[in-house]
Design an enzyme around this catalytic site. Structure first.
Site, PDB file in Angstrom:
ATOM      1  CG  ASP A   1      18.068  22.777  12.431  1.00  0.00           C
ATOM      2  OD1 ASP A   1      19.454  22.938  12.295  1.00  0.00           O
ATOM      3  OD2 ASP A   1      17.338  23.828  11.761  1.00  0.00           O
TER       4      ASP A   1
ATOM      5  CG  HIS B   1      27.729  19.039  15.578  1.00  0.00           C
ATOM      6  ND1 HIS B   1      26.487  19.320  15.290  1.00  0.00           N
ATOM      7  CD2 HIS B   1      28.672  19.602  14.313  1.00  0.00           C
ATOM      8  CE1 HIS B   1      26.265  19.635  13.850  1.00  0.00           C
ATOM      9  NE2 HIS B   1      27.787  19.762  13.383  1.00  0.00           N
TER      10      HIS B   1
ATOM     11  CG  LEU C   1      12.638   5.432  24.813  1.00  0.00           C
ATOM     12  CD1 LEU C   1      11.476   6.301  24.190  1.00  0.00           C
ATOM     13  CD2 LEU C   1      13.634   6.618  25.334  1.00  0.00           C
TER      14      LEU C   1
HETATM   15  C1  FPP Z   1      21.722  19.940  12.886  1.00  0.00           C
HETATM   16  O1  FPP Z   1      22.322  21.275  13.479  1.00  0.00           O
HETATM   17  C2  FPP Z   1      22.163  18.921  13.596  1.00  0.00           C
HETATM   18  C3  FPP Z   1      23.032  18.135  13.115  1.00  0.00           C
HETATM   19  C4  FPP Z   1      23.161  17.832  11.525  1.00  0.00           C
HETATM   20  C5  FPP Z   1      23.629  16.720  13.614  1.00  0.00           C
HETATM   21  C6  FPP Z   1      22.929  16.261  15.205  1.00  0.00           C
HETATM   22  C7  FPP Z   1      23.770  15.782  15.850  1.00  0.00           C
HETATM   23  C8  FPP Z   1      23.887  15.800  17.386  1.00  0.00           C
HETATM   24  C9  FPP Z   1      22.632  16.245  18.094  1.00  0.00           C
HETATM   25  C10 FPP Z   1      24.991  15.322  18.011  1.00  0.00           C
HETATM   26  C11 FPP Z   1      25.130  13.832  17.949  1.00  0.00           C
HETATM   27  C12 FPP Z   1      23.831  12.842  18.035  1.00  0.00           C
HETATM   28  C13 FPP Z   1      24.105  11.855  18.482  1.00  0.00           C
HETATM   29  C14 FPP Z   1      22.851  11.094  18.348  1.00  0.00           C
HETATM   30  C15 FPP Z   1      24.729  11.389  19.674  1.00  0.00           C
HETATM   31  P1  FPP Z   1      23.152  22.158  12.468  1.00  0.00           P
HETATM   32  O2  FPP Z   1      24.646  21.946  12.279  1.00  0.00           O
HETATM   33  O3  FPP Z   1      22.447  21.937  11.088  1.00  0.00           O
HETATM   34  O4  FPP Z   1      23.042  23.416  13.052  1.00  0.00           O
HETATM   35  P2  FPP Z   1      22.740  24.861  12.132  1.00  0.00           P
HETATM   36  O5  FPP Z   1      21.338  24.702  11.173  1.00  0.00           O
HETATM   37  O6  FPP Z   1      22.779  26.090  13.283  1.00  0.00           O
HETATM   38  O7  FPP Z   1      24.145  25.130  11.376  1.00  0.00           O
END
Ligand code: FPP
Length: 237
Positions: A17, A34, A128
């Site tokens: 997150d 991201h 893994l």
């Molecule tokens: C949460 O941060 C994250 C996500 C919704 C997406 C997770 C994706 C990645 C880490 C990148 C791609 C993944 C892979 C497996 C390559 P948020 O957008 O909710 O952050 P915020 O709460 O600060 O808005």
């Protein structure tokens, strides 16, 4: 191996997150957060693989994430596809086996194809196991599990008296994996957010204030060290 990691959890699950906040703090578009988060994914996979973790589940896209603006959803799907395309050679060289849980059929076709390709090419690896939770929701998984049990009853394979937690486990997306020992959440939020609702029953929770793009190997090692301290005090063995 560092002494921090003397008792390495068999299965670590992570709610990644804070990508959006990381970007906002830097005046960047959310998608940049991201992108930076994808680098943290690469590092976490490498670290878990080297530390001897057997299963790593990453909450990469939730059922609820479909409700984000289309541009962000599209960017996340593209990022995932590109990540899989670019990183599959590394995944293979590290003996990592890729798996996915969630309503994979809802992913865009090109992304789904790349995912299946990466899964198939890593199927024989025995290091893994990296499990990507994609279009995943814990409640949806439980509903799908209930439907699957119901079908088994209707088809006469089982009767009601046979329905136990172990039996139900075997109808979940995660039936091939043990429950997580340690659940890590970044960005300081104290919520499960519909992640592995059934499977996290006995997991240790570790929350760090760091946003996911800032989460490095030493943060993972610190989480494992904390898991060890708690385990020594509260462990059931
Ligand atoms: C949460 O941060 C994250 C996500 C919704 C997406 C997770 C994706 C990645 C880490 C990148 C791609 C993944 C892979 C497996 C390559 P948020 O957008 O909710 O952050 P915020 O709460 O600060 O808005």
């Amino acid at each position: 191996m560092s002494d921090k990691a003397e008792n390495v959890p068999e299965h670590i699950a992570i709610i990644m997150d804070g990508n959006g906040r990381w970007a906002k703090e830097r005046g960047l578009p959310r998608v940049q957060g991201h992108r930076a988060g994808a680098e943290s994914v690469r590092e976490a996979v490498a670290a878990c693989s080297e530390l001897g973790v057997k299963y790593l589940t990453l909450y990469a896209f939730s059922s609820e994430n479909w409700n984000r603006p289309k541009a962000e959803v599209d960017a996340l799907m593209k990022l995932l596809e590109r990540f899989l395309k670019d990183k599959t050679p590394e995944i293979l060289s590290k003996n990592v086996r890729l798996q996915a849980i969630g309503r994979i059929d809802l992913l865009p076709e090109s992304c789904r194809k790349q995912l299946n390709k990466s899964i198939e090419s890593s199927a024989e690896n025995d290091g893994l196991t990296l499990i990507l939770a994609l279009s995943y929701g814990g409640r949806e998984e439980i509903i799908d599990g209930v439907k699957s049990v119901l079908r088994a009853v209707q088809d006469g394979h089982i009767d009601e008296a046979m329905i136990t937690p172990e039996l139900f486990d075997s109808h979940l997306y995660t039936r091939y994996f043990p429950d997580p020992d340690l659940m890590i959440r970044t960005s300081g939020e104290m919520r499960i957010s519909n992640f592995l609702l059934w499977q996290l029953s006995y997991s240790e929770f570790y929350v760090t204030r760091k946003n996911w793009p800032d989460f490095r190997r030493n943060d993972l090692e610190e989480a494992i060290a904390e898991y060890n301290r708690r385990h020594r005090r509260y462990g059931k063995l």
